[in-house]
Design an enzyme around this catalytic site. Structure first.
Site, PDB file in Angstrom:
ATOM      1  N   ILE A   6       0.868  -1.166   0.000  1.00  9.76           N
ATOM      2  CA  ILE A   6       0.000   0.000   0.000  1.00  9.76           C
ATOM      3  C   ILE A   6       0.909   1.222   0.000  1.00  9.76           C
ATOM      4  O   ILE A   6       2.080   1.143   0.395  1.00  9.76           O
ATOM      5  CB  ILE A   6      -0.989   0.029   1.190  1.00  9.76           C
ATOM      6  CG1 ILE A   6      -0.257  -0.062   2.536  1.00  9.76           C
ATOM      7  CG2 ILE A   6      -2.015  -1.075   1.077  1.00  9.76           C
ATOM      8  CD1 ILE A   6      -1.204   0.012   3.742  1.00  9.76           C
ATOM      9  N   ASP A   7       0.406   2.342  -0.460  1.00 12.31           N
ATOM     10  CA  ASP A   7       1.226   3.542  -0.628  1.00 12.31           C
ATOM     11  C   ASP A   7       1.737   4.068   0.711  1.00 12.31           C
ATOM     12  O   ASP A   7       1.156   3.811   1.771  1.00 12.31           O
ATOM     13  CB  ASP A   7       0.429   4.640  -1.334  1.00 12.31           C
ATOM     14  CG  ASP A   7      -0.003   4.239  -2.735  1.00 12.31           C
ATOM     15  OD1 ASP A   7       0.714   3.433  -3.354  1.00 12.31           O
ATOM     16  OD2 ASP A   7      -1.052   4.720  -3.193  1.00 12.31           O
ATOM     17  N   LYS A   8       2.796   4.850   0.642  1.00 17.01           N
ATOM     18  CA  LYS A   8       3.434   5.418   1.829  1.00 17.01           C
ATOM     19  C   LYS A   8       2.432   6.105   2.760  1.00 17.01           C
ATOM     20  O   LYS A   8       2.451   5.885   3.970  1.00 17.01           O
ATOM     21  CB  LYS A   8       4.509   6.416   1.388  1.00 17.01           C
ATOM     22  CG  LYS A   8       5.128   7.217   2.522  1.00 17.01           C
ATOM     23  CD  LYS A   8       6.058   8.295   1.989  1.00 17.01           C
ATOM     24  CE  LYS A   8       6.558   9.192   3.108  1.00 17.01           C
ATOM     25  NZ  LYS A   8       7.396  10.312   2.605  1.00 17.01           N
ATOM     26  N   THR A  55      -0.876   5.829   2.761  1.00 17.37           N
ATOM     27  CA  THR A  55      -2.094   5.054   3.031  1.00 17.37           C
ATOM     28  C   THR A  55      -1.853   4.221   4.277  1.00 17.37           C
ATOM     29  O   THR A  55      -0.792   3.624   4.432  1.00 17.37           O
ATOM     30  CB  THR A  55      -2.437   4.137   1.838  1.00 17.37           C
ATOM     31  OG1 THR A  55      -2.673   4.937   0.684  1.00 17.37           O
ATOM     32  CG2 THR A  55      -3.663   3.289   2.121  1.00 17.37           C
ATOM     33  N   ARG A  86      -6.927   5.613  -6.025  1.00 21.03           N
ATOM     34  CA  ARG A  86      -6.663   7.028  -6.254  1.00 21.03           C
ATOM     35  C   ARG A  86      -6.924   7.396  -7.722  1.00 21.03           C
ATOM     36  O   ARG A  86      -7.520   8.436  -8.020  1.00 21.03           O
ATOM     37  CB  ARG A  86      -5.219   7.347  -5.863  1.00 21.03           C
ATOM     38  CG  ARG A  86      -4.926   7.056  -4.398  1.00 21.03           C
ATOM     39  CD  ARG A  86      -3.442   7.028  -4.088  1.00 21.03           C
ATOM     40  NE  ARG A  86      -2.824   8.336  -4.220  1.00 21.03           N
ATOM     41  CZ  ARG A  86      -1.512   8.541  -4.116  1.00 21.03           C
ATOM     42  NH1 ARG A  86      -0.695   7.511  -3.879  1.00 21.03           N
ATOM     43  NH2 ARG A  86      -1.017   9.755  -4.244  1.00 21.03           N
TER      44      ARG A  86
END
Length: 303
Positions: A137-139, A141, A237
């Site tokens: 998962i993104d930084k 998130t 996103r």
């Protein structure tokens, strides 16, 4: 040193070499290509060229790509929030601001650094920089990630992701008032040809499907639950932006005027999968982080 030969087609004829080559590999930025050209690591027809060289149809470009710098993964006590752990899998609740695995510019403080301190039995399938990492998962998130503690578990979880049987539900705050109570976004995602650091909905992209359900409305914002059927980079996103409702706080895909939140308001709250060892379906839930809850409380007071 890795060597790659590229034959220039009419599509890239007439383009600057740095612009054209940046479209062949997502890791090849224009500045990186320019540097390689200056260092003589890129040849056209066996000869060096200048960074502003305009390619011609039929040009034979030879790229000598340097091997990436080896990063040492240093175990760090990062106080990870471990939701579940057994001999095969570990489920961790990742905080906002933490990168999942080491990369250029992020050699320490990553989830992998913390995992290496917490335990030594992690799957080696993804190499030394991504031990046990099956999905990301993104930084900015927050939320749940499954980590494989051996190669058998890693293969099982990867297969479940491929077969779309893993449950992944996210809570997101988006701009605008979504007209429908629920919906499905089925739109392929690929690298944005105008900006290689972004993803976009594009013909020829990889299949990407997101299901969403509205859970609360705040007039100019909507709270939604998004269920991933596929797991493309930045999928939620990109998809929410595609339908005109970008995530609040998103610096990459959101509007210039958005909430100040330290990143997109997105939380991976529910994760479910079949246990690689027992065959039992397991589901885990992580509550919204405090800053997310405080934001929602302020929106409710405003209304």
């Amino acid at each position: 040193m890795k060597k790659k030969i590229i034959e220039i087609t009419p599509e890239h004829g007439g383009s600057r070499i740095d612009k054209a080559l940046s479209e062949f590999d997502p890791e090849w930025t224009r500045s990186k290509v320019q540097s390689w050209v200056k260092e003589g690591m890129i040849l056209v027809g066996g000869k060096t060229v200048k960074p502003n060289y305009q390619l011609k149809e039929g040009d034979r470009v030879e790229v000598s790509e340097p091997e990436p710098e080896l990063l040492e993964v240093v175990p760090e006590d990062l106080g990870l929030d471990i939701v579940h752990e057994d001999g095969d899998v570990l489920v961790v609740n990742k905080p906002r601001g933490m990168v999942v695995h080491p990369a250029a510019g992020h050699a320490t403080g990553t989830l992998v650094n913390g995992l290496m301190h917490h335990c030594t039995d992690l799957s080696g399938i993804n190499g030394v920089l991504r031990p046990g990492i099956v999905h990301r998962i993104d930084k900015d998130t927050t939320g749940l990630l499954a980590v494989a503690k051996n190669d058998r578990a890693h293969a099982s979880l990867a297969e479940q992701l491929s077969q779309k049987t893993v449950t992944r539900k996210y809570t997101a705050l988006v701009h605008g008032n979504i007209e429908h109570d629920e919906g499905t976004i089925d739109a392929p995602i690929g690298r944005d040809p105008k900006d290689r650091q972004r993803m976009t909905v594009i013909d020829g992209g990889r299949e990407a499907v997101t299901h969403f359900t509205v859970t609360e409305r705040f007039g100019d914002f909507t709270l939604v639950e998004c269920r991933l059927e596929t797991g493309r980079t930045h999928q939620i996103r990109v998809h929410m932006r595609y339908i005109g409702h970008p995530l609040a706080g998103d610096p990459k895909y959101g509007p210039k005027k958005t909430l100040t939140f330290g990143g997109q308001v997105l939380h991976a709250g529910i994760l479910g999968f079949t246990h690689p060892g027992t065959g039992e379906y397991m589901e885990f839930e992580a509550p919204l982080p405090d800053d997310f809850k405080e934001l929602l409380m302020n929106l409710r007071k405003r209304d």
